[in-house]
Design an enzyme around this catalytic site. Structure first.
Site, PDB file in Angstrom:
ATOM      1  N   SER A 180      -0.348  57.521  77.038  1.00 63.40           N
ATOM      2  CA  SER A 180      -0.266  57.197  78.465  1.00 63.40           C
ATOM      3  C   SER A 180      -1.491  56.398  78.867  1.00 63.40           C
ATOM      4  O   SER A 180      -2.564  56.531  78.265  1.00 63.40           O
ATOM      5  CB  SER A 180      -0.187  58.476  79.314  1.00 63.40           C
ATOM      6  OG  SER A 180      -0.310  58.173  80.696  1.00 63.40           O
ATOM      7  N   TYR A 193      -2.657  66.974  81.819  1.00 64.44           N
ATOM      8  CA  TYR A 193      -1.787  65.969  81.203  1.00 64.44           C
ATOM      9  C   TYR A 193      -2.610  64.848  80.570  1.00 64.44           C
ATOM     10  O   TYR A 193      -2.379  64.466  79.417  1.00 64.44           O
ATOM     11  CB  TYR A 193      -0.849  65.397  82.266  1.00 64.44           C
ATOM     12  CG  TYR A 193       0.037  64.266  81.787  1.00 64.44           C
ATOM     13  CD1 TYR A 193       1.191  64.527  81.063  1.00 64.44           C
ATOM     14  CD2 TYR A 193      -0.269  62.937  82.091  1.00 64.44           C
ATOM     15  CE1 TYR A 193       2.020  63.495  80.633  1.00 64.44           C
ATOM     16  CE2 TYR A 193       0.550  61.898  81.671  1.00 64.44           C
ATOM     17  CZ  TYR A 193       1.689  62.178  80.947  1.00 64.44           C
ATOM     18  OH  TYR A 193       2.497  61.147  80.514  1.00 64.44           O
TER      19      TYR A 193
END
Length: 288
Positions: A180, A193
């Site tokens: 990400s 996350y």
């Protein structure tokens, strides 16, 4: 790709189910380029794609199938989405099996690998894509359980599946992990996350070095803001309605725009690439 993408406009309504149901989203994510002409880049390959039922995973699953791969989709409990993806693959004449499983549990990951090998006698491509994310205002709002659960799903599952799959991977096979943009730039409301995605990048680089001698490649794709069920079930209100507007391209990406990077990394086109990350983020420069 002949699709035309406009600036994103999303209703500020959060889904109550996590990590989200694509069938309940509006507008629906774009996951398939119906004008795409396949050339058999993955003919006779067998691919496992976690989170392949929806979002980026759905787009990758369909594209892989178009290019000739047999696809095993691993998902948690989103049966409606999974069945739709399978139907889309079969519509194009592809082969697909669905495996409903909690990949945060090591023994489940071993079972997944054995199921695919029993079905098709081999594994050529492992795509570690499934993930969860939870918005939290500050570190003290993140429970120990949430931190541990996020790591179990986003990172430990990757370790379990890769470890179980390696004995079946041969020269020319590959592993592709989903990272990400927040692994590089961080996110104040997605601390757990972001941390897992940083681990994914390091795991990718380390595994690439570890299996290079066997001719197995390991790479990563780091998406930026992409319109997926995970997004719709994480954010709400103004945050959701402005999703993707901070990028230089001023919009969120669609799953169909991310999938080709996974195809490139799975095909012989990337035969001299390993330990790398492809950034699909609307123009954000992360120097990673």
């Amino acid at each position: 790709m002949n699709l035309v993408f406009k600036k994103s406009i999303f209703p500020p309504i959060k889904q109550n189910t996590h990590p989200g149901i694509e069938e309940n989203m509006y507008p629906k994510p774009i996951y398939d380029d119906k004008n795409y002409i396949a050339t058999g880049k993955l003919k006779d390959k067998v691919a496992i794609i976690t989170g392949g039922d929806s979002g980026i995973g759905r787009a990758v699953s369909i594209l892989y199938a178009k290019e000739g791969a047999k696809v095993a989709i691993v998902y948690l409990k989103e049966d409606t989405d999974a069945l739709k993806t399978k139907a889309e693959i079969e519509k194009y004449g592809g082969h697909c099996i669905l495996i409903r499983s909690d990949i945060s549990v090591a023994k489940n990951c071993v079972k997944i690998i054995k199921t695919v090998v029993k079905k098709w006698n081999k594994i050529n491509i492992l795509v570690n894509n499934a993930a969860v994310q939870h918005k939290s205002k500050a570190l003290d709002k993140i429970s120990n359980f949430q931190m541990e659960r996020t790591f179990k799903i986003n990172f430990f599952s990757m370790f379990y599946l890769t470890k179980a799959a390696l004995p079946y991977l041969k020269k020319g096979d590959c592993i592709i992990n989903t990272g990400s943009v927040v692994a590089y730039k961080g996110h104040k409301n997605l601390i757990d996350y972001s941390s897992t995605k940083g681990s994914v990048v390091t795991f990718t680089r380390s595994m690439a070095l570890s299996v290079a001698g066997k001719g197995i490649r390991v790479n990563c794709v780091a998406p930026g803001p992409i319109w997926t069920p995970l997004t719709a079930s994480t954010f709400s209100g103004v945050k959701l309605s402005l999703f993707g507007k901070q990028t230089p391209l001023k919009r969120a990406g669609e799953p169909v725009e991310v999938a080709p990077s996974y195809l490139f990394l799975a095909s012989n086109d990337s035969s001299y690439i390993s330990g790398e990350t492809i950034h699909i983020n609307g123009g954000e420069i992360v120097n990673g």
